[in-house]
Design a protein around this motif. Sequence first.
Motif, PDB file in Angstrom:
ATOM      1  N   SER A   1      27.327  36.570  34.676  1.00  0.00           N
ATOM      2  CA  SER A   1      28.108  36.668  33.253  1.00  0.00           C
ATOM      3  C   SER A   1      29.121  35.484  33.045  1.00  0.00           C
ATOM      4  O   SER A   1      29.694  35.206  31.976  1.00  0.00           O
ATOM      5  CB  SER A   1      28.957  37.982  33.404  1.00  0.00           C
ATOM      6  OG  SER A   1      30.051  37.947  34.633  1.00  0.00           O
ATOM      7  N   ILE A   2      29.211  34.728  34.167  1.00  0.00           N
ATOM      8  CA  ILE A   2      30.405  33.362  34.062  1.00  0.00           C
ATOM      9  C   ILE A   2      29.230  32.271  34.542  1.00  0.00           C
ATOM     10  O   ILE A   2      28.626  32.137  35.479  1.00  0.00           O
ATOM     11  CB  ILE A   2      31.508  34.053  35.070  1.00  0.00           C
ATOM     12  CG1 ILE A   2      31.973  34.863  34.348  1.00  0.00           C
ATOM     13  CG2 ILE A   2      32.452  32.752  34.934  1.00  0.00           C
ATOM     14  CD1 ILE A   2      33.352  35.349  35.191  1.00  0.00           C
TER      15      ILE A   2
ATOM     16  N   ASP B   1      31.430  43.790  35.299  1.00  0.00           N
ATOM     17  CA  ASP B   1      30.687  43.012  35.582  1.00  0.00           C
ATOM     18  C   ASP B   1      31.464  41.422  35.707  1.00  0.00           C
ATOM     19  O   ASP B   1      31.253  40.662  36.769  1.00  0.00           O
ATOM     20  CB  ASP B   1      29.497  42.606  34.868  1.00  0.00           C
ATOM     21  CG  ASP B   1      28.536  44.063  34.871  1.00  0.00           C
ATOM     22  OD1 ASP B   1      28.725  44.832  35.810  1.00  0.00           O
ATOM     23  OD2 ASP B   1      27.809  44.040  34.104  1.00  0.00           O
ATOM     24  N   VAL B   2      32.078  41.200  34.562  1.00  0.00           N
ATOM     25  CA  VAL B   2      32.776  39.832  34.545  1.00  0.00           C
ATOM     26  C   VAL B   2      34.110  39.697  35.784  1.00  0.00           C
ATOM     27  O   VAL B   2      34.180  38.959  36.480  1.00  0.00           O
ATOM     28  CB  VAL B   2      33.495  39.659  33.266  1.00  0.00           C
ATOM     29  CG1 VAL B   2      34.473  38.526  33.396  1.00  0.00           C
ATOM     30  CG2 VAL B   2      32.505  39.607  32.218  1.00  0.00           C
ATOM     31  N   GLN B   3      34.798  41.005  35.771  1.00  0.00           N
ATOM     32  CA  GLN B   3      35.680  41.106  37.010  1.00  0.00           C
ATOM     33  C   GLN B   3      35.020  40.849  38.095  1.00  0.00           C
ATOM     34  O   GLN B   3      35.473  39.954  39.152  1.00  0.00           O
ATOM     35  CB  GLN B   3      36.350  42.336  36.925  1.00  0.00           C
ATOM     36  CG  GLN B   3      37.534  42.594  38.096  1.00  0.00           C
ATOM     37  CD  GLN B   3      38.261  44.028  37.827  1.00  0.00           C
ATOM     38  OE1 GLN B   3      37.594  44.973  37.713  1.00  0.00           O
ATOM     39  NE2 GLN B   3      39.653  43.910  37.750  1.00  0.00           N
TER      40      GLN B   3
ATOM     41  N   LEU C   1      42.867  38.385  40.806  1.00  0.00           N
ATOM     42  CA  LEU C   1      41.767  39.054  40.770  1.00  0.00           C
ATOM     43  C   LEU C   1      41.124  40.188  41.749  1.00  0.00           C
ATOM     44  O   LEU C   1      40.286  40.677  41.873  1.00  0.00           O
ATOM     45  CB  LEU C   1      40.446  38.102  40.848  1.00  0.00           C
ATOM     46  CG  LEU C   1      40.536  37.056  39.685  1.00  0.00           C
ATOM     47  CD1 LEU C   1      39.424  35.910  39.906  1.00  0.00           C
ATOM     48  CD2 LEU C   1      40.206  37.803  38.395  1.00  0.00           C
ATOM     49  N   ALA C   2      42.318  40.437  42.730  1.00  0.00           N
ATOM     50  CA  ALA C   2      41.817  41.390  43.598  1.00  0.00           C
ATOM     51  C   ALA C   2      42.058  42.788  43.499  1.00  0.00           C
ATOM     52  O   ALA C   2      41.309  43.487  44.083  1.00  0.00           O
ATOM     53  CB  ALA C   2      43.069  41.303  45.070  1.00  0.00           C
ATOM     54  N   ASN C   3      42.500  43.126  42.202  1.00  0.00           N
ATOM     55  CA  ASN C   3      42.669  44.408  41.908  1.00  0.00           C
ATOM     56  C   ASN C   3      41.190  44.730  41.294  1.00  0.00           C
ATOM     57  O   ASN C   3      40.494  44.374  40.487  1.00  0.00           O
ATOM     58  CB  ASN C   3      43.479  44.623  40.835  1.00  0.00           C
ATOM     59  CG  ASN C   3      43.693  45.989  40.244  1.00  0.00           C
ATOM     60  OD1 ASN C   3      43.086  46.734  40.889  1.00  0.00           O
ATOM     61  ND2 ASN C   3      44.354  46.068  39.065  1.00  0.00           N
TER      62      ASN C   3
ATOM     63  N   ILE D   1      33.426  34.502  42.444  1.00  0.00           N
ATOM     64  CA  ILE D   1      33.783  32.975  42.395  1.00  0.00           C
ATOM     65  C   ILE D   1      35.230  32.565  43.017  1.00  0.00           C
ATOM     66  O   ILE D   1      35.277  31.458  43.545  1.00  0.00           O
ATOM     67  CB  ILE D   1      33.891  32.710  40.817  1.00  0.00           C
ATOM     68  CG1 ILE D   1      32.344  32.892  39.932  1.00  0.00           C
ATOM     69  CG2 ILE D   1      34.486  31.226  40.258  1.00  0.00           C
ATOM     70  CD1 ILE D   1      32.332  32.516  38.450  1.00  0.00           C
ATOM     71  N   ALA D   2      35.838  33.439  42.876  1.00  0.00           N
ATOM     72  CA  ALA D   2      37.534  33.234  43.369  1.00  0.00           C
ATOM     73  C   ALA D   2      37.445  32.878  44.843  1.00  0.00           C
ATOM     74  O   ALA D   2      38.149  32.223  45.264  1.00  0.00           O
ATOM     75  CB  ALA D   2      38.243  34.278  43.178  1.00  0.00           C
ATOM     76  N   GLN D   3      36.505  33.357  45.574  1.00  0.00           N
ATOM     77  CA  GLN D   3      36.267  33.319  46.810  1.00  0.00           C
ATOM     78  C   GLN D   3      35.715  31.835  47.337  1.00  0.00           C
ATOM     79  O   GLN D   3      36.243  31.241  48.392  1.00  0.00           O
ATOM     80  CB  GLN D   3      35.498  34.101  47.503  1.00  0.00           C
ATOM     81  CG  GLN D   3      35.600  35.719  47.314  1.00  0.00           C
ATOM     82  CD  GLN D   3      37.147  35.892  47.771  1.00  0.00           C
ATOM     83  OE1 GLN D   3      37.476  35.559  49.103  1.00  0.00           O
ATOM     84  NE2 GLN D   3      37.717  36.660  47.053  1.00  0.00           N
ATOM     85  N   SER D   4      35.283  31.286  46.390  1.00  0.00           N
ATOM     86  CA  SER D   4      34.797  29.758  46.504  1.00  0.00           C
ATOM     87  C   SER D   4      35.821  28.675  45.941  1.00  0.00           C
ATOM     88  O   SER D   4      35.578  27.505  46.256  1.00  0.00           O
ATOM     89  CB  SER D   4      33.302  29.677  45.771  1.00  0.00           C
ATOM     90  OG  SER D   4      32.377  30.576  45.927  1.00  0.00           O
ATOM     91  N   ILE D   5      36.856  29.262  45.392  1.00  0.00           N
ATOM     92  CA  ILE D   5      38.079  28.144  44.837  1.00  0.00           C
ATOM     93  C   ILE D   5      38.785  27.719  45.968  1.00  0.00           C
ATOM     94  O   ILE D   5      39.344  28.517  46.627  1.00  0.00           O
ATOM     95  CB  ILE D   5      38.633  29.004  43.791  1.00  0.00           C
ATOM     96  CG1 ILE D   5      37.849  29.141  42.443  1.00  0.00           C
ATOM     97  CG2 ILE D   5      39.826  27.758  43.081  1.00  0.00           C
ATOM     98  CD1 ILE D   5      38.569  29.635  41.433  1.00  0.00           C
TER      99      ILE D   5
END
Length: 269
Positions: free
Chosen positions: A90-91, A53-55, A164-166, A61-65
């Motif tokens: 979760s974050i 879930d966190v992953q 985080l792509a994996n 989220i990474a897509q918004s950075i």
Amino acid sequence: MTFIQVLKTAFFHIPLIKFISKADFSKVIVILLGSTVLLAIPITLQVIDIFQDVQADSQEIAQSIPDFTIVDGQLQTAEETEGFIYQTNSIIFTFDPQGKRTPTDVAADVTGSRIAVGLLKEQLIVYLPSSGLSVSLLDSNQLDFDYSEPALRNLNGAAIKDALANQSIPWLIKIVVFIVALYPTFLSLLVTLIMGTFIATIYTKLKLFPYTFFENLKMLIVSAALPSLISVLVQFILPSFDSSTFILFASLFLFTQGVKNTPKIDISR
């Protein structure tokens, strides 16, 4: 008794549990360790689900950075880039290139089981939910990383997205989670069985059965094997199932069934 006989008694011949009192403790310990391994499985799966879930939330989220780099120990972006707060199940993530938020502000975002992460002007901040596990393992639920540290000097938006792509969690992580889960599971089961042994000893004394505390402990460990298996199966359906209470009472019930035909101490002499 051989180990196979002890194992069969635990699952198929409950009325023979009284004979476990004379079995070698080494064979009983194997049953205890086996029950521990069984009980650690649902805990491991629950933790891995949390990791997944966190992953997944991290990838979202990474897509918004936006693009950024680390220059002289500080987070740098294009001048028009605004900071933001992104919340998932979760974050709670903070991106603050202007330095408007402090680590205290990020810590205040922690609610329930959520993790708070902040890419601040001069630091990467991670706050874990306050729990005995995080404090005991890390001495604190707060992790601070200065951008001047060698591992973070080349940190940038693209690097985070690539990391985080994996989609999958490595098997090594799953094995480590399982091994870590064994320790608290073993302690919890042992405490439950020791508590049960005190109750079992009172029962055998009242019934005038000739068993010592240690013999009762051996019999109760074997009595707990079947309840442990049932508890694991139930937890797959009901993750919040109270396994410790179930194991305690179910083991005591099986224990009483196993010793009920024991010859009593003759106190008339």
